[in-house]
Write a protein that holds these residues in place. Structure first.
Motif, PDB file in Angstrom:
ATOM      1  N   TRP A 148       1.148  -0.750   0.155  1.00  0.00           N
ATOM      2  CA  TRP A 148      -0.009  -0.219   0.030  1.00  0.00           C
ATOM      3  C   TRP A 148       0.761   1.554  -0.083  1.00  0.00           C
ATOM      4  O   TRP A 148       2.343   1.323   0.314  1.00  0.00           O
ATOM      5  N   LYS A 149      -0.078   2.008  -0.032  1.00  0.00           N
ATOM      6  CA  LYS A 149       1.429   3.995  -0.253  1.00  0.00           C
ATOM      7  C   LYS A 149       2.089   3.618   1.565  1.00  0.00           C
ATOM      8  O   LYS A 149       1.464   3.972   2.097  1.00  0.00           O
ATOM      9  N   PRO A 150       2.991   4.605   1.712  1.00  0.00           N
ATOM     10  CA  PRO A 150       3.453   4.185   2.745  1.00  0.00           C
ATOM     11  C   PRO A 150       2.978   4.883   3.524  1.00  0.00           C
ATOM     12  O   PRO A 150       3.593   5.830   4.655  1.00  0.00           O
ATOM     13  N   ASP A 151       3.125   6.517   3.002  1.00  0.00           N
ATOM     14  CA  ASP A 151       2.701   7.731   3.392  1.00  0.00           C
ATOM     15  C   ASP A 151       0.996   7.906   4.370  1.00  0.00           C
ATOM     16  O   ASP A 151       0.732   8.899   4.750  1.00  0.00           O
ATOM     17  N   ARG A 152       0.509   6.330   3.866  1.00  0.00           N
ATOM     18  CA  ARG A 152      -0.358   6.741   5.041  1.00  0.00           C
ATOM     19  C   ARG A 152      -0.830   5.521   6.018  1.00  0.00           C
ATOM     20  O   ARG A 152       0.322   4.176   5.950  1.00  0.00           O
ATOM     21  N   GLN A 153      -1.466   5.462   6.961  1.00  0.00           N
ATOM     22  CA  GLN A 153      -1.991   4.525   8.495  1.00  0.00           C
ATOM     23  C   GLN A 153      -2.747   3.801   8.400  1.00  0.00           C
ATOM     24  O   GLN A 153      -3.908   4.833   7.778  1.00  0.00           O
ATOM     25  N   TYR A 154      -2.582   2.673   8.601  1.00  0.00           N
ATOM     26  CA  TYR A 154      -3.559   1.661   8.398  1.00  0.00           C
ATOM     27  C   TYR A 154      -4.126   1.559   9.063  1.00  0.00           C
ATOM     28  O   TYR A 154      -3.406   0.885  10.386  1.00  0.00           O
ATOM     29  N   ARG A 155      -5.647   0.929   9.540  1.00  0.00           N
ATOM     30  CA  ARG A 155      -6.157   0.131  10.770  1.00  0.00           C
ATOM     31  C   ARG A 155      -7.782  -0.823   9.872  1.00  0.00           C
ATOM     32  O   ARG A 155      -8.018  -0.037   9.166  1.00  0.00           O
ATOM     33  N   SER A 156      -6.799  -1.890   9.334  1.00  0.00           N
ATOM     34  CA  SER A 156      -8.036  -2.693   8.470  1.00  0.00           C
ATOM     35  C   SER A 156      -7.466  -4.010   8.095  1.00  0.00           C
ATOM     36  O   SER A 156      -6.607  -4.509   9.489  1.00  0.00           O
ATOM     37  N   ILE A 157      -8.500  -4.792   8.571  1.00  0.00           N
ATOM     38  CA  ILE A 157      -8.830  -6.847   8.148  1.00  0.00           C
ATOM     39  C   ILE A 157      -8.963  -7.016   6.693  1.00  0.00           C
ATOM     40  O   ILE A 157      -9.836  -6.728   6.149  1.00  0.00           O
ATOM     41  N   SER A 158      -8.522  -8.496   6.715  1.00  0.00           N
ATOM     42  CA  SER A 158      -8.381  -8.739   5.869  1.00  0.00           C
ATOM     43  C   SER A 158      -9.156 -10.242   6.027  1.00  0.00           C
ATOM     44  O   SER A 158      -8.396 -11.229   6.791  1.00  0.00           O
ATOM     45  N   ILE A 159     -10.964 -10.485   5.334  1.00  0.00           N
ATOM     46  CA  ILE A 159     -11.491 -11.844   5.432  1.00  0.00           C
ATOM     47  C   ILE A 159     -11.200 -12.846   4.590  1.00  0.00           C
ATOM     48  O   ILE A 159     -11.928 -12.018   3.294  1.00  0.00           O
TER      49      ILE A 159
END
Ligand SMILES: O=C(O)CCC(=O)C(=O)O
Length: 261
Positions: A126-137
């Protein structure tokens, strides 16, 4: 579908959870398998760079050994169904009410020739300049076993930084990523599942799937649930994506670099 307190605790501790209770009943499974096979036979999304061989140079002349379609519901809207809402309610129990849930991709390990999915962390795509909080199902549409390529997770790796990755085999023509040093994988857990069961993992959880050594395709559908991303609070680069030179990117007019697998 309600997770138990123990399942929620285990997910937050380990960075993954396997749920054997199917989210799809027999008729949903049959409906999805028929659509899935049509979608891959037609290579839906190829012209946009959304269908490609994740594990090879993605040439027109060779069969894909790990075929992926990103955002498949854009091409086959019938792929959506009540199961996405059920999974959204599961995701809400882990991420809270702000989470947004959608089908993310479909990934096919063909019978016999389907290769392994090397150890990786999704955030590395993903984009290195963004902070993520996600899940994959991740939902297999048939039984998932160690022989046909069920998922494996490294317990606790959701707490890691994003480690150094490279295109699989060090070949910049390949979209798929692998950890440069997979000796960090010391707590690998295999998660075999019945058809329609599912695993859930976080954006940094290191995971893997073996090759498909069976005579039947291994079909999996992936739904993701995300909280709004934010600017990453420091300077961060993912050089492995900067040097990629893939056919899918060319087909997408040069703009397919930071999509998720
Ligand atoms: O299905 C696979 O082989 C890998 C899936 C995966 O890496 C993912 O969904 O994040």
């Amino acid at each position: 579908m309600k997770l138990t307190a123990e399942q929620i605790r285990s997910f937050h501790n380990s960075g993954f959870l396997a749920v054997a209770e199917p989210v799809l009943d027999g008729s949903e499974l049959n409906r999805l398998i028929a659509l899935y096979d049509r979608m891959f036979a037609e290579q839906a999304g190829r012209a946009d760079g959304n269908q490609f061989d994740l594990a090879g140079p993605d040439s027109e002349n060779e069969p894909a050994r790990l075929s992926q379609i990103l955002h498949p519901h854009r091409y086959f809207p019938e792929l959506r169904g009540a199961y996405v809402d059920r999974l959204h309610s599961v995701a809400g129990q882990l991420l809270g009410p702000e989470a947004k849930t959608e089908i993310f991709h479909a990934i096919l390990k063909p019978a016999g020739i389907g290769v392994r999915t090397p150890w990786h962390q999704d955030e590395a795509y993903w984009k290195p300049d963004r902070q993520y909080r996600s899940i994959s199902i991740w939902i297999p549409l048939q039984i998932a076993t160690e022989e046909n390529g069920c998922l494996w997770f490294n317990d606790g790796s959701h707490e890691w930084e994003v480690l150094e990755h490279r295109s699989i085999g060090g070949d910049a023509r390949v979209h798929g990523l692998e950890l440069v040093d997979d000796s960090v994988i010391r707590h690998a857990v295999a998660c075999p599942l019945p058809a329609g069961g599912f695993t859930i993992h976080r954006n940094r959880t290191a995971h893997y799937a073996g090759p498909n050594l069976t005579e039947a395709p291994r079909r999996a559908l992936v739904v993701s649930s995300v909280l709004p991303d934010r600017p990453y609070p420091a300077l961060r680069r993912f050089p492995w994506n900067e040097v990629k030179n893939t056919q899918r990117k060319m087909r997408a007019g040069g703009d397919a670099g930071s999509d998720h697998t």
